[in-house]
Design a protein around this motif. Sequence first.
Motif, PDB file in Angstrom:
ATOM      1  N   GLU A   9      64.294  36.445  28.712  1.00 14.02           N
ATOM      2  CA  GLU A   9      64.680  36.710  30.098  1.00 14.02           C
ATOM      3  C   GLU A   9      63.563  37.482  30.774  1.00 14.02           C
ATOM      4  OE1 GLU A   9      67.315  40.709  29.918  1.00 14.02           O
ATOM      5  OE2 GLU A   9      68.314  38.928  29.210  1.00 14.02           O
ATOM      6  N   GLN A  10      63.545  37.412  32.087  1.00  8.28           N
ATOM      7  CA  GLN A  10      62.481  38.075  32.829  1.00  8.28           C
ATOM      8  C   GLN A  10      62.534  39.583  32.579  1.00  8.28           C
ATOM      9  OE1 GLN A  10      62.143  36.841  36.854  1.00  8.28           O
ATOM     10  NE2 GLN A  10      60.633  38.351  37.356  1.00  8.28           N
ATOM     11  N   PRO A  11      61.389  40.190  32.247  1.00  6.95           N
ATOM     12  CA  PRO A  11      61.353  41.629  31.975  1.00  6.95           C
ATOM     13  C   PRO A  11      61.753  42.448  33.205  1.00  6.95           C
ATOM     14  CG  PRO A  11      59.409  40.568  31.102  1.00  6.95           C
ATOM     15  CD  PRO A  11      60.124  39.553  31.949  1.00  6.95           C
ATOM     16  N   ARG A  18      55.035  49.868  35.127  1.00  7.25           N
ATOM     17  CA  ARG A  18      54.288  50.547  34.063  1.00  7.25           C
ATOM     18  C   ARG A  18      52.973  49.819  33.761  1.00  7.25           C
ATOM     19  NH1 ARG A  18      57.927  51.250  29.146  1.00  7.25           N
ATOM     20  NH2 ARG A  18      56.008  52.094  28.292  1.00  7.25           N
ATOM     21  N   LEU A  19      52.990  48.496  33.808  1.00  9.80           N
ATOM     22  CA  LEU A  19      51.761  47.732  33.569  1.00  9.80           C
ATOM     23  C   LEU A  19      50.735  47.984  34.677  1.00  9.80           C
ATOM     24  CD1 LEU A  19      53.252  44.371  32.294  1.00  9.80           C
ATOM     25  CD2 LEU A  19      51.904  46.007  30.978  1.00  9.80           C
ATOM     26  N   ALA A  25      45.260  53.327  35.451  1.00 10.60           N
ATOM     27  CA  ALA A  25      44.764  54.405  34.591  1.00 10.60           C
ATOM     28  C   ALA A  25      43.465  53.983  33.897  1.00 10.60           C
ATOM     29  CB  ALA A  25      45.817  54.784  33.559  1.00 10.60           C
ATOM     30  N   ALA A  26      43.385  52.717  33.496  1.00  9.80           N
ATOM     31  CA  ALA A  26      42.182  52.209  32.835  1.00  9.80           C
ATOM     32  C   ALA A  26      41.034  52.014  33.825  1.00  9.80           C
ATOM     33  CB  ALA A  26      42.492  50.900  32.120  1.00  9.80           C
ATOM     34  N   HIS A  40      41.688  42.272  45.873  1.00  6.35           N
ATOM     35  CA  HIS A  40      43.110  42.176  46.197  1.00  6.35           C
ATOM     36  C   HIS A  40      43.904  43.197  45.402  1.00  6.35           C
ATOM     37  CE1 HIS A  40      42.906  38.557  48.622  1.00  6.35           C
ATOM     38  NE2 HIS A  40      42.073  38.039  47.721  1.00  6.35           N
ATOM     39  N   ASP A  41      45.056  43.575  45.930  1.00 11.96           N
ATOM     40  CA  ASP A  41      45.966  44.429  45.180  1.00 11.96           C
ATOM     41  C   ASP A  41      46.403  43.692  43.924  1.00 11.96           C
ATOM     42  OD1 ASP A  41      46.097  46.679  46.879  1.00 11.96           O
ATOM     43  OD2 ASP A  41      47.532  45.657  48.189  1.00 11.96           O
ATOM     44  N   LEU A  42      46.673  44.442  42.880  1.00 13.10           N
ATOM     45  CA  LEU A  42      47.141  43.850  41.642  1.00 13.10           C
ATOM     46  C   LEU A  42      48.589  43.421  41.807  1.00 13.10           C
ATOM     47  CD1 LEU A  42      46.786  43.177  38.653  1.00 13.10           C
ATOM     48  CD2 LEU A  42      47.453  45.534  38.139  1.00 13.10           C
ATOM     49  N   ALA A  43      48.867  42.196  41.433  1.00 12.03           N
ATOM     50  CA  ALA A  43      50.235  41.675  41.449  1.00 12.03           C
ATOM     51  C   ALA A  43      50.519  41.092  40.075  1.00 12.03           C
ATOM     52  CB  ALA A  43      50.397  40.610  42.522  1.00 12.03           C
TER      53      ALA A  43
END
Length: 71
Positions: A9-11, A18-19, A25-26, A40-43
């Motif tokens: 199922e979709q997380p 968190r990802l 953070a990295a 672009h913004d992260l999606a």
Amino acid sequence: ILRLGYTVEQPPAELTARLIEAVHAARPDYPQYAAAGVIHDLAIEWVPRGELVTNPRTGKLRQVLDGRPSA
């Protein structure tokens, strides 16, 4: 867009957040560059595992897809 596959199922949305936090953070400059319009913004997009793109010859996942429109 970071497309991730799931099997059952979709997380939950908390995992997506968190990802994104882990990527920031990295790569601490990522949000700054996105705000400046350099990147672009992260999606994160969750898709069923069967919808991930594979190499038709080997069946292996294609890790990087260029989704830019052709000229």
